[in-house]
Design a protein around this motif. Structure first.
Motif, PDB file in Angstrom:
ATOM      1  N   HIS A 191       0.761  -1.253   0.103  1.00  0.00           N
ATOM      2  CA  HIS A 191       0.052   0.027   0.258  1.00  0.00           C
ATOM      3  C   HIS A 191       0.972   1.349   0.191  1.00  0.00           C
ATOM      4  O   HIS A 191       1.996   1.239   0.645  1.00  0.00           O
ATOM      5  CB  HIS A 191      -0.798  -0.189   1.112  1.00  0.00           C
ATOM      6  N   GLU A 192       0.354   2.518  -0.502  1.00  0.00           N
ATOM      7  CA  GLU A 192       0.985   3.522  -0.581  1.00  0.00           C
ATOM      8  C   GLU A 192       0.487   4.778   0.086  1.00  0.00           C
ATOM      9  O   GLU A 192      -0.817   4.851  -0.056  1.00  0.00           O
ATOM     10  CB  GLU A 192       1.628   3.974  -1.920  1.00  0.00           C
ATOM     11  N   ILE A 193       1.149   5.638   0.861  1.00  0.00           N
ATOM     12  CA  ILE A 193       0.623   6.706   1.617  1.00  0.00           C
ATOM     13  C   ILE A 193       0.979   7.737   0.638  1.00  0.00           C
ATOM     14  O   ILE A 193       2.297   8.165   0.450  1.00  0.00           O
ATOM     15  CB  ILE A 193       0.820   7.125   2.920  1.00  0.00           C
ATOM     16  N   LYS A 194       0.071   8.864   0.077  1.00  0.00           N
ATOM     17  CA  LYS A 194       0.532   9.882  -0.531  1.00  0.00           C
ATOM     18  C   LYS A 194       0.010  11.138   0.260  1.00  0.00           C
ATOM     19  O   LYS A 194      -1.187  11.055   0.587  1.00  0.00           O
ATOM     20  CB  LYS A 194       0.049   9.901  -2.023  1.00  0.00           C
ATOM     21  N   ILE A 195       0.456  12.207   0.404  1.00  0.00           N
ATOM     22  CA  ILE A 195       0.259  13.495   1.205  1.00  0.00           C
ATOM     23  C   ILE A 195       0.248  14.494   0.127  1.00  0.00           C
ATOM     24  O   ILE A 195       1.204  14.833  -0.564  1.00  0.00           O
ATOM     25  CB  ILE A 195       1.253  13.641   2.220  1.00  0.00           C
ATOM     26  N   PHE A 196      -0.759  15.331   0.081  1.00  0.00           N
ATOM     27  CA  PHE A 196      -1.065  16.595  -0.745  1.00  0.00           C
ATOM     28  C   PHE A 196      -1.206  17.792   0.035  1.00  0.00           C
ATOM     29  O   PHE A 196      -2.095  17.615   1.246  1.00  0.00           O
ATOM     30  CB  PHE A 196      -2.083  16.342  -1.583  1.00  0.00           C
ATOM     31  N   VAL A 197      -0.815  19.022  -0.389  1.00  0.00           N
ATOM     32  CA  VAL A 197      -1.359  20.044   0.130  1.00  0.00           C
ATOM     33  C   VAL A 197      -1.655  20.889  -0.973  1.00  0.00           C
ATOM     34  O   VAL A 197      -1.372  21.247  -2.054  1.00  0.00           O
ATOM     35  CB  VAL A 197       0.227  20.910   0.659  1.00  0.00           C
ATOM     36  N   ASP A 198      -2.914  21.415  -0.830  1.00  0.00           N
ATOM     37  CA  ASP A 198      -4.131  22.013  -1.996  1.00  0.00           C
ATOM     38  C   ASP A 198      -3.880  21.279  -3.032  1.00  0.00           C
ATOM     39  O   ASP A 198      -4.590  20.238  -3.426  1.00  0.00           O
ATOM     40  CB  ASP A 198      -3.470  23.394  -2.297  1.00  0.00           C
ATOM     41  N   ASN A 199      -2.916  21.652  -4.266  1.00  0.00           N
ATOM     42  CA  ASN A 199      -2.964  20.623  -5.398  1.00  0.00           C
ATOM     43  C   ASN A 199      -1.690  20.091  -6.050  1.00  0.00           C
ATOM     44  O   ASN A 199      -1.431  19.946  -6.851  1.00  0.00           O
ATOM     45  CB  ASN A 199      -3.455  21.704  -6.537  1.00  0.00           C
ATOM     46  N   TYR A 200      -0.799  19.960  -4.768  1.00  0.00           N
ATOM     47  CA  TYR A 200       0.518  19.252  -5.277  1.00  0.00           C
ATOM     48  C   TYR A 200       1.028  18.124  -4.079  1.00  0.00           C
ATOM     49  O   TYR A 200       0.413  18.475  -2.974  1.00  0.00           O
ATOM     50  CB  TYR A 200       1.404  20.290  -5.526  1.00  0.00           C
ATOM     51  N   GLN A 201       1.741  17.147  -4.626  1.00  0.00           N
ATOM     52  CA  GLN A 201       1.916  16.231  -3.671  1.00  0.00           C
ATOM     53  C   GLN A 201       3.212  16.726  -2.864  1.00  0.00           C
ATOM     54  O   GLN A 201       3.978  17.426  -3.580  1.00  0.00           O
ATOM     55  CB  GLN A 201       2.272  14.755  -4.190  1.00  0.00           C
ATOM     56  N   ILE A 202       3.307  16.260  -1.236  1.00  0.00           N
ATOM     57  CA  ILE A 202       4.602  16.882  -0.861  1.00  0.00           C
ATOM     58  C   ILE A 202       5.119  15.519   0.057  1.00  0.00           C
ATOM     59  O   ILE A 202       5.964  15.867   0.701  1.00  0.00           O
ATOM     60  CB  ILE A 202       4.042  17.610   0.451  1.00  0.00           C
ATOM     61  N   GLY A 203       4.527  14.432  -0.225  1.00  0.00           N
ATOM     62  CA  GLY A 203       5.299  13.489   0.357  1.00  0.00           C
ATOM     63  C   GLY A 203       4.784  11.988   0.136  1.00  0.00           C
ATOM     64  O   GLY A 203       3.546  12.263  -0.179  1.00  0.00           O
ATOM     65  N   SER A 204       5.359  10.934   0.218  1.00  0.00           N
ATOM     66  CA  SER A 204       4.755   9.429   0.098  1.00  0.00           C
ATOM     67  C   SER A 204       5.386   8.506   0.814  1.00  0.00           C
ATOM     68  O   SER A 204       6.794   8.718   1.091  1.00  0.00           O
ATOM     69  CB  SER A 204       4.492   9.099  -1.232  1.00  0.00           C
ATOM     70  N   LYS A 205       4.923   7.533   1.261  1.00  0.00           N
ATOM     71  CA  LYS A 205       5.576   6.278   1.990  1.00  0.00           C
ATOM     72  C   LYS A 205       4.662   5.029   1.721  1.00  0.00           C
ATOM     73  O   LYS A 205       3.495   5.187   1.665  1.00  0.00           O
ATOM     74  CB  LYS A 205       5.908   6.472   3.459  1.00  0.00           C
ATOM     75  N   SER A 206       5.335   3.796   1.690  1.00  0.00           N
ATOM     76  CA  SER A 206       4.637   2.469   1.579  1.00  0.00           C
ATOM     77  C   SER A 206       4.661   1.774   2.747  1.00  0.00           C
ATOM     78  O   SER A 206       5.288   1.942   3.673  1.00  0.00           O
ATOM     79  CB  SER A 206       5.452   1.843   0.393  1.00  0.00           C
ATOM     80  N   PHE A 207       3.648   0.907   2.928  1.00  0.00           N
ATOM     81  CA  PHE A 207       3.744  -0.114   3.853  1.00  0.00           C
ATOM     82  C   PHE A 207       3.000  -1.447   3.170  1.00  0.00           C
ATOM     83  O   PHE A 207       2.190  -1.404   2.163  1.00  0.00           O
ATOM     84  CB  PHE A 207       2.845   0.098   5.017  1.00  0.00           C
ATOM     85  N   VAL A 208       3.152  -2.533   3.916  1.00  0.00           N
ATOM     86  CA  VAL A 208       2.674  -3.948   3.242  1.00  0.00           C
ATOM     87  C   VAL A 208       1.775  -4.646   4.312  1.00  0.00           C
ATOM     88  O   VAL A 208       2.085  -4.387   5.691  1.00  0.00           O
ATOM     89  CB  VAL A 208       3.839  -4.847   3.099  1.00  0.00           C
ATOM     90  N   VAL A 209       0.750  -5.185   3.823  1.00  0.00           N
ATOM     91  CA  VAL A 209      -0.103  -5.861   4.692  1.00  0.00           C
ATOM     92  C   VAL A 209       0.082  -7.515   4.217  1.00  0.00           C
ATOM     93  O   VAL A 209      -0.153  -7.663   3.046  1.00  0.00           O
ATOM     94  CB  VAL A 209      -1.687  -5.301   4.544  1.00  0.00           C
ATOM     95  N   LYS A 210       0.044  -8.290   5.190  1.00  0.00           N
ATOM     96  CA  LYS A 210       0.236  -9.674   4.716  1.00  0.00           C
ATOM     97  C   LYS A 210      -1.378 -10.107   4.791  1.00  0.00           C
ATOM     98  O   LYS A 210      -2.306  -9.671   5.386  1.00  0.00           O
ATOM     99  CB  LYS A 210       0.992 -10.447   5.946  1.00  0.00           C
TER     100      LYS A 210
END
Length: 309
Positions: free
Chosen positions: A290-309
């Protein structure tokens, strides 16, 4: 005496028969005349209807023709910058008359034909107007040609200034973009115990709630004030995970509407604010990355992934 009576009654009987025959003959003649006159009337009415139908068809052709001619003038005058409202009103009246389903009378046909004849004068008048507009446009074109050299130089200077301004603004825009630092993803179980995403994978029983926290990096160029912060959780199929009943919704990114998982409205003050988001899915997560994406207004400011078994 009996013989005399028979002799007298016989002529009377013959006379009565003759009268009846004459009456019948007259009735037959009268009926024939009536049938003939009815036939003549019907024939005449049929001819009149056919004539009216023919005249209506011819009138419709004339209406089509003059409407087409009006359209040509409207297009030309409009292209030259003239006023076409009056012509459009006349054309619309003709179209409405052409589309009318009623059968016109002789007087109505005559009136419309007269109106069409009068429109020839209007068409000639508009032809003259078109010539005048063309002449005026040609004069304006000649005057504009004289100014083109100076105008081109000014436009080139303005364009160069705009490019410089845009380049500077682009640099400022990039520099003012916020960034998310120290992104931490944690699984919170039903007892409130957190398991932070590291090298180990999450298990569904550990994820009662998903917790995402991060810090807004220092940025002295960024304007202080309100910001909309969106967190988007993407499943292994790269589709957003959301639940409108739990605060999810939509936002615009690069002109495209997308779903966000969670949202916060903050006042950015450049103090290194730490933000925390929680999301309770209410059902198992699909196995995989899975991926986490973080946005402010209309642009992306960061991301990170995690895995679910």
């Amino acid at each position: 005496m009996s013989a005399n009576f028979n002799n007298e009654s016989s002529p009377k009987k013959d006379q009565s028969k003759n009268i009846i025959i004459i009456v019948l003959v007259l009735l037959v003649i009268i009926s024939g005349i009536k049938l003939y006159t009815d036939y003549v009337d019907r024939t005449k009415k049929t001819e009149e209807i056919l004539l009216l139908s023919t005249e209506n068809n011819e009138l419709n052709k004339r209406l089509d023709s003059v409407t087409y001619q009006l359209d040509l003038r409207i297009q030309e005058i409009e292209k030259l910058g003239g006023d076409v409202k009056a012509l459009e009103a006349v054309r619309d009246q003709l179209i409405a008359e052409r589309n009318s389903a009623k059968q016109r009378s002789n007087s109505e046909i005559a009136a419309l034909n007269s109106k069409i004849n009068n429109l020839n004068g209007l068409l000639a008048e508009k032809d003259q107007e078109i010539l005048q507009l063309r002449a005026a446009n040609q004069q304006l074109f000649a005057e504009n040609q004289d100014l083109k050299t100076t105008q081109a130089q000014i436009e080139e200077e303005v364009a160069q200034l705009n490019i410089q301004k845009q380049n500077l603004q682009a640099k400022v825009d990039v520099a003012s973009m916020l960034k998310a630092e120290n992104i931490v993803i944690a699984a919170v179980n039903s007892r409130g115990k957190e398991r932070v995403e590291t090298t180990k994978d999450f298990r569904n029983k550990q994820i009662e709630r998903l917790k995402v926290s991060f810090k807004l990096s220092d940025n002295k160029v960024a304007e202080k004030g309100p910001r909309n912060i969106f967190v988007q959780v993407l499943g292994p199929n790269n589709q957003p995970i959301f639940d409108v009943a739990k605060g999810s919704g939509t936002f615009m990114i690069n002109g495209e509407e997308q779903f966000y998982t969670s949202k916060q409205d903050i006042i950015f003050d450049n103090t290194g604010q730490t933000l925390t988001f929680f999301y309770e899915k209410g059902s198992d997560y699909a196995s995989g990355s899975h991926e986490i994406k973080i946005f402010v207004d209309n642009y992306q400011i960061g991301s990170k992934s995690f895995v679910v078994k």
